[in-house]
Design a protein around this motif. Structure first.
Motif, short mmCIF file in Angstrom:
data_model
loop_
_atom_site.label_atom_id
_atom_site.label_comp_id
_atom_site.label_asym_id
_atom_site.label_seq_id
_atom_site.Cartn_x
_atom_site.Cartn_y
_atom_site.Cartn_z
N UNK A 1 0.71 -1.13 0.14
CA UNK A 1 -0.09 -0.17 -0.21
C UNK A 1 0.94 1.38 0.04
N UNK A 2 2.02 1.10 0.74
CA UNK A 2 2.65 2.39 0.78
C UNK A 2 3.49 2.59 -0.66
N UNK A 3 3.93 1.64 -1.26
CA UNK A 3 4.42 1.66 -2.64
C UNK A 3 3.32 2.38 -3.53
N UNK A 4 2.08 1.97 -3.43
CA UNK A 4 1.12 2.52 -4.47
C UNK A 4 1.00 3.92 -4.04
N UNK A 5 1.02 4.27 -2.81
CA UNK A 5 0.86 5.67 -2.27
C UNK A 5 2.03 6.44 -2.92
N UNK A 6 3.18 6.13 -2.92
CA UNK A 6 4.22 6.68 -3.26
C UNK A 6 4.22 7.03 -4.97
N UNK A 7 3.64 5.89 -5.51
CA UNK A 7 3.49 6.13 -6.90
C UNK A 7 2.51 7.00 -7.27
N UNK A 8 1.30 7.16 -6.56
CA UNK A 8 0.16 8.26 -6.63
C UNK A 8 0.75 9.64 -6.51
N UNK A 9 1.70 9.56 -5.39
CA UNK A 9 2.25 10.74 -4.82
C UNK A 9 2.83 11.40 -6.13
N UNK A 10 3.81 10.44 -7.04
CA UNK A 10 4.68 10.82 -7.97
C UNK A 10 3.91 11.53 -9.21
N UNK A 11 2.80 10.74 -9.62
CA UNK A 11 1.93 10.92 -10.49
C UNK A 11 1.58 12.61 -10.27
N UNK A 12 0.99 12.64 -8.97
CA UNK A 12 0.47 14.00 -8.52
C UNK A 12 1.47 15.19 -8.72
N UNK A 13 2.65 14.74 -8.25
CA UNK A 13 3.86 15.93 -8.24
C UNK A 13 4.00 16.15 -9.78
N UNK A 14 4.10 14.87 -10.63
CA UNK A 14 4.45 15.40 -11.96
C UNK A 14 3.20 16.20 -12.71
N UNK A 15 1.99 15.91 -12.37
CA UNK A 15 0.99 16.54 -12.68
C UNK A 15 1.15 18.33 -12.51
N UNK A 16 1.42 18.35 -11.04
CA UNK A 16 1.35 19.57 -10.67
C UNK A 16 2.74 20.59 -11.18
N UNK A 17 3.80 19.48 -11.54
CA UNK A 17 4.91 20.25 -12.09
C UNK A 17 4.62 20.65 -13.58
N UNK A 18 3.79 19.86 -14.27
CA UNK A 18 3.56 20.26 -15.47
C UNK A 18 2.62 21.45 -15.65
N UNK A 19 1.83 21.66 -14.74
CA UNK A 19 0.86 22.68 -14.48
C UNK A 19 1.54 24.01 -13.96
N UNK A 20 3.03 23.82 -13.36
CA UNK A 20 3.67 24.73 -12.76
C UNK A 20 4.72 25.24 -13.98
N UNK A 21 4.46 25.04 -15.22
CA UNK A 21 5.48 25.55 -16.23
C UNK A 21 5.22 26.97 -16.46
N UNK A 22 4.15 27.54 -16.31
CA UNK A 22 4.11 29.02 -16.41
C UNK A 22 4.48 30.10 -15.24
N UNK A 23 4.83 29.24 -14.08
CA UNK A 23 5.43 29.83 -13.09
C UNK A 23 4.56 30.27 -12.00
N UNK A 24 3.38 30.46 -12.33
CA UNK A 24 2.47 30.92 -11.41
C UNK A 24 2.29 29.83 -10.14
N UNK A 25 1.93 28.74 -10.54
CA UNK A 25 1.97 27.67 -9.33
C UNK A 25 3.21 27.71 -8.48
#
Ligand code: C2E
Ligand code: CA
Ligand code: CA
Ligand code: CA
Length: 279
Positions: free
Chosen positions: A1-25
């Motif tokens: 469960x911990x592993x899945x949690x970490x993978x989900x967190x990674x996906x979340x971070x990647x999505x957030x980082x993609x959104x952060x391209x404009x610098x506003x985030x």
């Protein structure tokens, strides 16, 4: 469960980082990040090219955002510069690095200099010289134990003022290093106009030194010029023993890069120092 949690967190971070391209985030996430303790410093060794002895340590900023995960400095420093937040952040770096150096000084790193990166905004701040001298006093450091790394961009931004501020810092005894030398704006007049004592040869040239005659010639020329101006030379981004050997032969004084050490946490740096200090 911990592993899945970490993978989900990674996906979340990647999505957030993609959104952060404009610098506003990133800008939004930076607010409150100091108070939330999301920053820390890592330290990279700079050694004497000839003896291998540890001479300086560069402090490099790391941010683990609770919202975005780890964000590299190349991403968030420009955003912090745009908003002016770099002043507050740079002040934190100065104090943190001096405090660490003060703690190390009790041990084996007495002769070692701490280098920190300084942005144009910080130099333009009227209180900067006082801030530096207070950080030195508060942490019981001698001025020559601190070196400020500036890029050429800093120098041209407000040349007259910067020249005056650097003069005051040099009078204080603090070292001034020109970072990323050879990239961008390089003008030889800077080297004599400003109160510099160290040139850092950019990784882009060091990288190709073994295989590109052009890079090899360029680095050779920079080193020769540095010598004739009485400047110390640091080669950045030294990744192989071959590069280190060439640079040492060319008369480069100091080496920095993964071949020597990665940027590492304070405790690890202390272990590195224990091996290198007696050389
Ligand atoms: P810089 O000042 O040129 O720092 C050197 C960068 O090269 C660092 O990246 C370091 O980790 C990386 N590096 C060192 N040796 C090697 C090597 O052998 N190979 C490769 N490929 N890379 C190497 P980092 O830590 O990601 O920092 C990037 C930039 O962010 C810095 O470039 C600096 O301009 C800026 N920066 C970092 N910390 C601060 C800070 O506290 N304040 C300010 N204003 N800027 C900072
Ligand atoms: Ca630097
Ligand atoms: Ca650099
Ligand atoms: Ca750089």
């Amino acid at each position: 469960a911990k592993k899945a949690g970490r993978a989900e967190q990674r996906v979340f971070y990647d999505a957030m980082n993609a959104a952060a391209k404009d610098g506003l985030v990133i800008d939004g996430a930076l607010r409150g990040a100091i108070e939330a303790n999301e920053f820390h410093l890592v330290y990279q060794a700079i050694t004497n090219a000839h003896t291998g002895k540890l001479t300086k340590v560069e402090a490099l900023l790391r941010w683990h955002s609770s919202l975005l995960g780890p964000v590299p400095p190349d991403r968030f420093i420009p955003v912090a510069e745009d908003s002016g937040m770099i002043i507050e952040l740079g002040t934190w770096v100065l104090e943190q690095a001096c405090r660490q150096m003060g703690a190390w000084k009790q041990g084996t790193l007495d002769d070692v200099t701490i280098s920190i990166n300084v942005s144009a905004w910080q130099l333009a701040d009227p209180g900067f010289v006082k801030l530096v001298s207070q950080a030195l006093i508060r942490n019981d450091l001698a001025p020559h134990q601190l070196e400020l790394e500036l890029t050429e961009r800093v120098l041209i931004e407000d040349a007259a003022n910067v020249q005056a501020v650097l003069g005051q810092l040099r009078a204080l005894g603090v070292g001034i290093s020109l970072d990323d030398f050879g990239t961008g704006y390089s003008s030889l007049s800077y080297l004599t106009q400003f109160h510099l004592n160290t040139l850092k040869i950019d990784r882009a040239f060091v990288m190709d030194i073994e295989h590109s005659e052009r890079s090899n010639n360029l680095v050779h020329a920079i080193i020769a010029m540095g010598h004739s101006l009485g400047l110390q030379l640091v080669a950045e981004g030294v990744e192989t023993a071959g590069q280190a050997a060439i640079l040492e032969k060319m008369g480069c004084h100091y080496l920095q890069g993964y071949h020597i050490s990665r940027p590492i946490p304070p405790a690890e740096l202390l272990r590195f120092a224990d091996q290198r200090i007696s050389m």
